[in-house]
Design a protein around this motif. Structure first.
Motif, mmCIF file in Angstrom:
data_model
loop_
_atom_site.group_PDB
_atom_site.id
_atom_site.type_symbol
_atom_site.label_atom_id
_atom_site.label_comp_id
_atom_site.label_asym_id
_atom_site.label_seq_id
_atom_site.Cartn_x
_atom_site.Cartn_y
_atom_site.Cartn_z
ATOM 1 N N ARG A 1 83.566 33.362 87.410
ATOM 2 C CA ARG A 1 83.516 34.823 87.502
ATOM 3 C C ARG A 1 84.322 35.355 88.672
ATOM 4 N NH1 ARG A 1 77.744 34.078 85.532
ATOM 5 N NH2 ARG A 1 77.331 33.278 87.625
ATOM 6 N N ASP B 1 94.422 27.731 86.099
ATOM 7 C CA ASP B 1 93.306 28.166 85.253
ATOM 8 C C ASP B 1 93.127 29.668 85.483
ATOM 9 O OD1 ASP B 1 91.411 27.922 83.353
ATOM 10 O OD2 ASP B 1 89.948 26.835 84.550
ATOM 11 N N THR B 2 92.152 30.260 84.812
ATOM 12 C CA THR B 2 91.930 31.698 84.945
ATOM 13 C C THR B 2 90.464 31.984 85.215
ATOM 14 O OG1 THR B 2 91.608 31.934 82.549
ATOM 15 C CG2 THR B 2 93.827 32.313 83.409
ATOM 16 N N THR B 3 90.198 33.085 85.915
ATOM 17 C CA THR B 3 88.842 33.579 86.095
ATOM 18 C C THR B 3 88.464 34.435 84.890
ATOM 19 O OG1 THR B 3 89.819 35.337 87.458
ATOM 20 C CG2 THR B 3 88.811 33.479 88.608
ATOM 21 N N ALA B 4 87.200 34.867 84.853
ATOM 22 C CA ALA B 4 86.701 35.601 83.684
ATOM 23 C C ALA B 4 87.457 36.900 83.441
ATOM 24 C CB ALA B 4 85.203 35.892 83.859
ATOM 25 N N ASN C 1 83.426 25.212 82.398
ATOM 26 C CA ASN C 1 82.916 26.276 83.255
ATOM 27 C C ASN C 1 83.702 27.562 83.052
ATOM 28 O OD1 ASN C 1 80.840 25.047 85.319
ATOM 29 N ND2 ASN C 1 82.478 23.539 85.134
ATOM 30 N N VAL C 2 83.001 28.688 83.218
ATOM 31 C CA VAL C 2 83.627 30.007 83.245
ATOM 32 C C VAL C 2 83.461 30.536 84.670
ATOM 33 C CG1 VAL C 2 83.579 32.361 82.379
ATOM 34 C CG2 VAL C 2 83.145 30.453 80.816
ATOM 35 N N ASN D 1 87.288 22.968 81.709
ATOM 36 C CA ASN D 1 86.978 23.335 80.329
ATOM 37 C C ASN D 1 85.492 23.590 80.100
ATOM 38 O OD1 ASN D 1 89.649 23.074 79.703
ATOM 39 N ND2 ASN D 1 89.467 21.128 78.650
#
Length: 375
Positions: free
Chosen positions: A331, A223-226, A328-329, A326
């Motif tokens: 930071r 997954d990726t961070t913001a 959550n974002v 999916n």
């Protein structure tokens, strides 16, 4: 006088996420700080150090939220029209509620009278005029309906069967079909995501775990961070009890990192697995992992391009993606560690598996007899 409490970074991340939720509800900053048990200055310092939303971002988020609600309302109205048209076209007007919707649609669409619409649909006029039970204050199921709505908000990707299991766990005696009916009437059905059908035939029997610690399945996902940077997640489940055993979240995970984590899991459970099932990833085919497992843990490599051969961990990864990643974002990588770790703990203690007679993994593991390996 008691000393000042020092918060860990994980606790700060959790409190900042709670502060964001309160801010989205237009809660005053002083009230947010009071509810979090900290001073206003501490809250500002945390936001400056760990990140947070600016005033312009909060205002934009509020506008986007209002727009999102409006679009959802428009979509719900459009779907209702499509359902009514589909039911009339296919002749599936079975329940009074469906006929009531069809009559109302004909009145609005064609401008016909209620008498004519009832005649076409086959609905008695007194039935059409009498409000349904859920629309009256005397609805006997109002408490269950409210409980289902609240539960669905907390578990947006779970269906009525697990809601029924949760009701039963709380001591309520209720029929599963009734829960299904109320679930559908409240419009709480979870959208199904269609998957392509896989082709290919299994050429070898798949070993099954007959007891705890027989087979541990392991896999990775990303997954990726913001800020757009990728991070890696290592997960592992016991195929018999469905327990989540491993939680590694980092920018990079090496074979040595995996060995350290496996050693900790084995020490915590008091035994090593009989088989470790995995794919052919570089960390898993490494010489370091093979040397670690040699003589005490068997490794079952699934054929390349055959993820269905490792179905338990693939199912777990899909649920983690659907219910956590999916929604959550993140930071920062620290926030990702905290949120994913909390989700896996909740999964072990709250997720009710139909294959386990709607017990949670922890509840089912407690019912299993200790497994002794053959010499």
């Amino acid at each position: 006088m008691a000393g000042r409490k020092r918060h860990t970074p994980e606790e700060i991340i959790r409190k900042l996420r709670k502060a964001d939720e309160l801010a989205a509800r237009d809660t005053d900053v002083d009230e947010i700080a009071r509810q979090l048990g900290i001073s206003t200055a501490t809250l500002y310092n945390w936001r400056k150090q760990y990140g947070g939303m600016k005033a312009d971002d909060a205002k934009r988020l509020k506008e986007l939220d209002a727009e999102n609600k409006r679009l959802k309302r428009l979509l719900a109205e459009a779907e209702l029209e499509k359902d009514a048209l589909r039911e009339i076209a296919k002749g599936k007007l079975v329940s009074p509620a469906a006929k009531r919707r069809a009559v109302t649609m004909l009145q609005l669409r064609l401008g016909c009278s209620q008498r004519f619409a009832c005649l076409v649909v086959g609905q008695h006029r007194s039935t059409q005029r009498k409000p349904p039970a859920q629309a009256t204050p005397a609805d006997p199921d109002s408490g269950v309906r409210e409980w289902l709505r609240d539960w669905a908000k907390s578990h947006p990707r779970k269906g009525y069967r697990r809601a029924w299991a949760a009701l039963r766990a709380e001591g309520m005696v209720i029929n599963r079909k009734k829960v299904h009916r109320l679930w559908r009437e409240e419009g709480l059905r979870v959208p199904q995501r269609r998957r392509r059908k896989r082709t290919g035939t299994t050429t070898a029997p798949i070993s099954e775990a007959s007891a705890p610690n027989d087979v541990w399945a392991i896999d990775f996902q990303f997954d990726t961070t913001a800020d757009g940077r990728t991070f890696k997640i290592a997960s592992m489940v016991d195929e018999h009890t469905r327990e989540s055993l491993l939680n590694i979240v980092d920018r990079s995970i090496t074979a040595d990192d995996l060995i350290v984590a496996l050693t900790a899991v084995i020490a915590r459970r008091g035994t090593a697995p009989t088989v470790l099932r995995c794919d052919n990833g570089p960390e898993l085919i490494s010489r370091a992992l093979n040397n670690f497992c040699e003589g005490r843990i068997g490794i079952d490599y699934i054929p390349p391009g055959s993820p269905w051969r490792n179905g338990y961990i693939e199912s777990f990864n899909n649920r983690l993606r659907d219910e956590c990643l999916n929604l959550n974002v993140f930071r920062s990588i620290l926030e990702a560690r905290v949120v994913i770790s909390d989700w896996k703990q909740t999964y072990n203690h709250s997720h009710r598996h139909s294959a386990l007679n709607y017990l949670t993994p922890i509840e089912y593991a407690a019912t299993c007899q200790p497994h002794t390996k053959a010499a």
